[in-house]
Design an enzyme around this catalytic site. Structure first.
Site, PDB file in Angstrom:
ATOM      1  N   ASN A 151     -14.286   0.971  -2.220  1.00 40.37           N
ATOM      2  CA  ASN A 151     -14.587  -0.361  -2.997  1.00 40.37           C
ATOM      3  C   ASN A 151     -14.376  -1.802  -2.375  1.00 40.37           C
ATOM      4  OD1 ASN A 151     -11.741   0.028  -2.883  1.00 40.37           O
ATOM      5  ND2 ASN A 151     -11.507  -1.177  -4.919  1.00 40.37           N
ATOM      6  N   LYS A 174      -9.161   5.501   9.383  1.00 43.55           N
ATOM      7  CA  LYS A 174     -10.279   6.426   8.690  1.00 43.55           C
ATOM      8  C   LYS A 174     -10.620   5.557   7.630  1.00 43.55           C
ATOM      9  CE  LYS A 174     -10.664   9.270   5.601  1.00 43.55           C
ATOM     10  NZ  LYS A 174     -11.795   9.149   4.990  1.00 43.55           N
ATOM     11  N   GLY A 226      -5.994   3.778  -2.546  1.00 42.91           N
ATOM     12  CA  GLY A 226      -6.802   4.743  -2.859  1.00 42.91           C
ATOM     13  C   GLY A 226      -6.181   5.394  -4.419  1.00 42.91           C
ATOM     14  N   SER A 227      -6.355   6.285  -4.219  1.00 42.43           N
ATOM     15  CA  SER A 227      -5.875   6.967  -5.633  1.00 42.43           C
ATOM     16  C   SER A 227      -4.318   7.300  -5.611  1.00 42.43           C
ATOM     17  CB  SER A 227      -6.702   8.455  -5.920  1.00 42.43           C
ATOM     18  OG  SER A 227      -6.168   9.332  -5.249  1.00 42.43           O
ATOM     19  N   VAL A 230      -3.542  10.866  -4.018  1.00 45.88           N
ATOM     20  CA  VAL A 230      -3.614  11.058  -2.811  1.00 45.88           C
ATOM     21  C   VAL A 230      -2.430  10.125  -2.085  1.00 45.88           C
ATOM     22  CG1 VAL A 230      -4.852  10.408  -0.515  1.00 45.88           C
ATOM     23  CG2 VAL A 230      -6.082  11.429  -2.567  1.00 45.88           C
ATOM     24  N   GLY A 231      -2.116   8.892  -2.637  1.00 46.69           N
ATOM     25  CA  GLY A 231      -1.238   8.071  -2.257  1.00 46.69           C
ATOM     26  C   GLY A 231       0.357   8.749  -2.238  1.00 46.69           C
ATOM     27  N   GLU A 248      -1.244   1.504  -1.881  1.00 47.43           N
ATOM     28  CA  GLU A 248      -1.548   0.789  -2.990  1.00 47.43           C
ATOM     29  C   GLU A 248      -2.147   1.831  -3.553  1.00 47.43           C
ATOM     30  OE1 GLU A 248      -0.444  -1.620  -3.985  1.00 47.43           O
ATOM     31  OE2 GLU A 248       0.790  -2.211  -2.433  1.00 47.43           O
ATOM     32  N   CYS A 282      -9.153  -1.596  -8.169  1.00 46.76           N
ATOM     33  CA  CYS A 282      -7.965  -0.943  -8.686  1.00 46.76           C
ATOM     34  C   CYS A 282      -7.280  -2.187  -9.509  1.00 46.76           C
ATOM     35  CB  CYS A 282      -7.104  -0.697  -7.528  1.00 46.76           C
ATOM     36  SG  CYS A 282      -6.439  -1.852  -6.530  1.00 46.76           S
ATOM     37  N   GLU A 383      -7.129   6.052 -15.329  1.00 45.48           N
ATOM     38  CA  GLU A 383      -8.068   5.216 -14.870  1.00 45.48           C
ATOM     39  C   GLU A 383      -9.294   6.134 -14.399  1.00 45.48           C
ATOM     40  OE1 GLU A 383      -7.320   4.375 -10.498  1.00 45.48           O
ATOM     41  OE2 GLU A 383      -7.501   2.404 -10.763  1.00 45.48           O
TER      42      GLU A 383
HETATM   43  C1  UN1 Z   1      -9.089  -7.875  -5.535  1.00 46.98           C
HETATM   44  O1  UN1 Z   1      -8.601  -7.775  -6.869  1.00 46.98           O
HETATM   45  O2  UN1 Z   1      -9.857  -8.669  -5.346  1.00 46.98           O
HETATM   46  O3  UN1 Z   1      -8.494  -1.316  -4.209  1.00 46.98           O
HETATM   47  C2  UN1 Z   1      -8.615  -6.853  -4.562  1.00 46.98           C
HETATM   48  C3  UN1 Z   1      -8.347  -2.309  -4.901  1.00 46.98           C
HETATM   49  C4  UN1 Z   1      -7.474  -3.380  -4.487  1.00 46.98           C
HETATM   50  C5  UN1 Z   1      -7.753  -4.796  -3.988  1.00 46.98           C
HETATM   51  C6  UN1 Z   1      -8.077  -5.677  -4.949  1.00 46.98           C
HETATM   52  N1  UN1 Z   1      -6.446  -2.702  -3.598  1.00 46.98           N
HETATM   53  O4  UN1 Z   1      -9.245  -2.706  -5.492  1.00 46.98           O
END
Ligand code: UN1
Length: 486
Positions: A151, A174, A226-227, A230-231, A248, A282, A383
């Site tokens: 994303n 990766k 990521g999700s 997986v995290g 994250e 996210c 989510e």
């Molecule tokens: C943002 O809010 O601009 O994967 C960054 C994501 C977050 C990064 C958000 N780790 O959406």
């Protein structure tokens, strides 16, 4: 024009030997953006070997010089912002303006960490003993495994790779295989600006490649976005091998609009939070809580604005929202919306597939707002990672804050009020890693910590000083000379 997908191992760009890999335009999946073959899990050995060999000389390179490579890459990224932003829109589906903005943001991140080469490198403490000082020095961890999502195909990699490199680590990276082109662009910018062979290795492929990185004995730390599922698996695997991990993960971020809010501002920001990047952040606003005094009018206007969004090809200047990333996402988001309707929710706008015309060909989801009552609803808790906003009304500010915290996730939240006391109450009561007062729930600056509470984050946060903490370890040096005058 179709770009060629290659992988970077030990300073060489090589074609993959795995399955065929096609990066398609999610607005028109018949258009191929980039084409090649996946890396294979067996390539991970070669990449880790190259990274390991590069570690000692890179760590011994003065930090200023390591930073200079990042600054050079920042210039290359900036120079190409328009073209790469367009590539990003074609490959990922966010609007061209957002794509260009993201490329510039990557340059800003590279610049921030490039300049880190000339900032403070450690600390010094006094000693309780005469003739002694205590130094805290920083050292790199070694080879970092970097696993990034689709994303933010260039900004998230930049904010992991730039600090990893400037603090003297090497990288095996990766990216999500849906966005190979932007990954290649970033790696090329770094190599063109003088990054030595082996310091950054790029393997584009599926989860088998990711797993091989996570499990490889030569990988000294892992950073992942990521999700949540997986995290957690990555963090568990890293813990089993005894290496640090930073994950994250998901969010179900609330915007709270109180009666006394600046309503026009709140409308604008909730729209941005919910629908920019097609809701695929996210940090996106996926829950909205409105207090009763303004709810009726606010929700009616919000639904009008959402219905009026221009959805379409993200490379058209007029487009305000593009498609989601692929068919799988399209299906799961649509299923989530249907489930909400079955669970008794009221669809205020959107919620229906595009049955014909150009939008039916691509992975488009209409901007969707769903109002819930007190009954349990998955759309409130899970989510969906798409342009879907679940709404609840609250009797007053206290009830609104309680609803905002009613989530297993804790990444970000936004609160809209002109009342300082309420804003301070939100700071205390809403358990999130990032809180916005009178701005949308997304966004992150490179010099301050970023990451979530609860199910949203595991391990140290990212960016700013937090990145230094993650990508280095400290040696505490008790420093004494001989006896004076001896
Ligand atoms: C943002 O809010 O601009 O994967 C960054 C994501 C977050 C990064 C958000 N780790 O959406």
């Amino acid at each position: 024009m179709t770009a060629v997908i290659e992988h970077l191992i030990g300073g060489q760009w090589v074609p993959g030997t795995g399955d065929e890999l096609l990066s398609v335009n999610p607005a028109r999946p018949s258009l191929i953006v980039a084409q090649g073959s996946d890396a294979r899990s067996s390539d991970v050995d070669d990449a880790v070997r190259a990274a390991t060999a590069a570690t000692a000389p890179w760590a011994a390179t003065p930090m200023h010089q390591r930073g200079a490579v990042l600054l050079g890459a920042a210039d290359i990224v900036d120079r190409n912002a328009e073209a790469w932003g367009l590539d990003l829109a074609r490959e990922e589906g966010k609007t061209k303006a957002e794509g260009i903005g993201e490329v510039r943001r990557a340059a800003q991140i590279l610049r921030y960490y490039g300049n880190e080469g000339d900032r403070q490198a450690g600390e010094i403490f006094t000693s309780p003993r005469a003739g002694e000082q205590i130094l805290i020095t920083r050292k790199p961890l070694g080879v970092i495994g970097v696993i990034t999502p689709f994303n933010f195909p260039i900004a998230i990699p930049a904010w992991k790779i730039a600090p990893a490199l400037v603090y003297g680590n090497t990288v095996v990276w990766k990216p999500a295989s849906t966005v190979p082109l932007l990954a290649i662009r970033l790696a090329q910018a770094l190599t063109e600006s003088g990054l030595p062979a082996g310091v950054l290795n790029l393997l584009i492929g599926g989860s088998d490649v990711g797993n091989a990185i996570v499990d490889h004995r030569g990988i000294d730390a892992i950073t992942f976005t990521g999700s949540t599922g997986v995290g957690r698996r990555i963090a568990a695997a890293a813990a089993a091998r005894g290496v640090p991990a930073q994950a994250e993960m998901g969010g179900k971020n609330a915007a709270v609009v109180l009666d006394d809010a600046d309503i026009d501002l709140a409308l604008e920001q909730v729209m941005l939070g919910a629908f920019r990047s097609t809701g695929q952040k996210c940090t996106a606003t996926s829950r909205l809580i409105v207090t009763e005094g303004i709810a009726e009018k606010f929700l009616a206007t919000l639904a009008e604005h959402a219905a009026a969004l221009t959805v379409g090809d993200p490379t058209d200047d007029a487009t305000q929202m593009g498609p989601v990333i692929n068919g799988t996402a399209h299906q799961s988001i649509s299923a989530g919306v249907q489930a909400a309707a079955r669970q008794g929710a009221t669809v205020l706008t959107g919620g229906r597939p595009y049955a014909d015309g150009p939008l039916a060909e691509g992975y488009f989801i209409a901007p969707t707002i769903i109002e819930l009552d007190d009954a349990p609803a998955d759309v409130w808790t899970d989510e969906l990672f798409g342009p879907v906003l679940a709404v609840k009304r609250a009797a007053d500010a206290d009830a609104a804050f309680a609803l905002a915290s009613d989530s297993e996730f804790g990444l970000s939240a936004a609160i809209f009020t002109q009342d300082l006391t309420r804003a301070l109450q939100a700071v205390e009561q809403i358990d999130v890693g990032v809180l916005h007062v009178n701005s949308e729930s997304a966004g992150a600056d490179p010099h301050v910590p970023f990451g979530g509470a609860k199910k949203s984050g595991l391990g140290p946060k990212e960016q700013g000083g937090a990145a230094r903490d993650f990508f280095t370890h400290t040696t505490t040096v008790y420093l004494r000379g001989g006896r004076p005058g001896a």
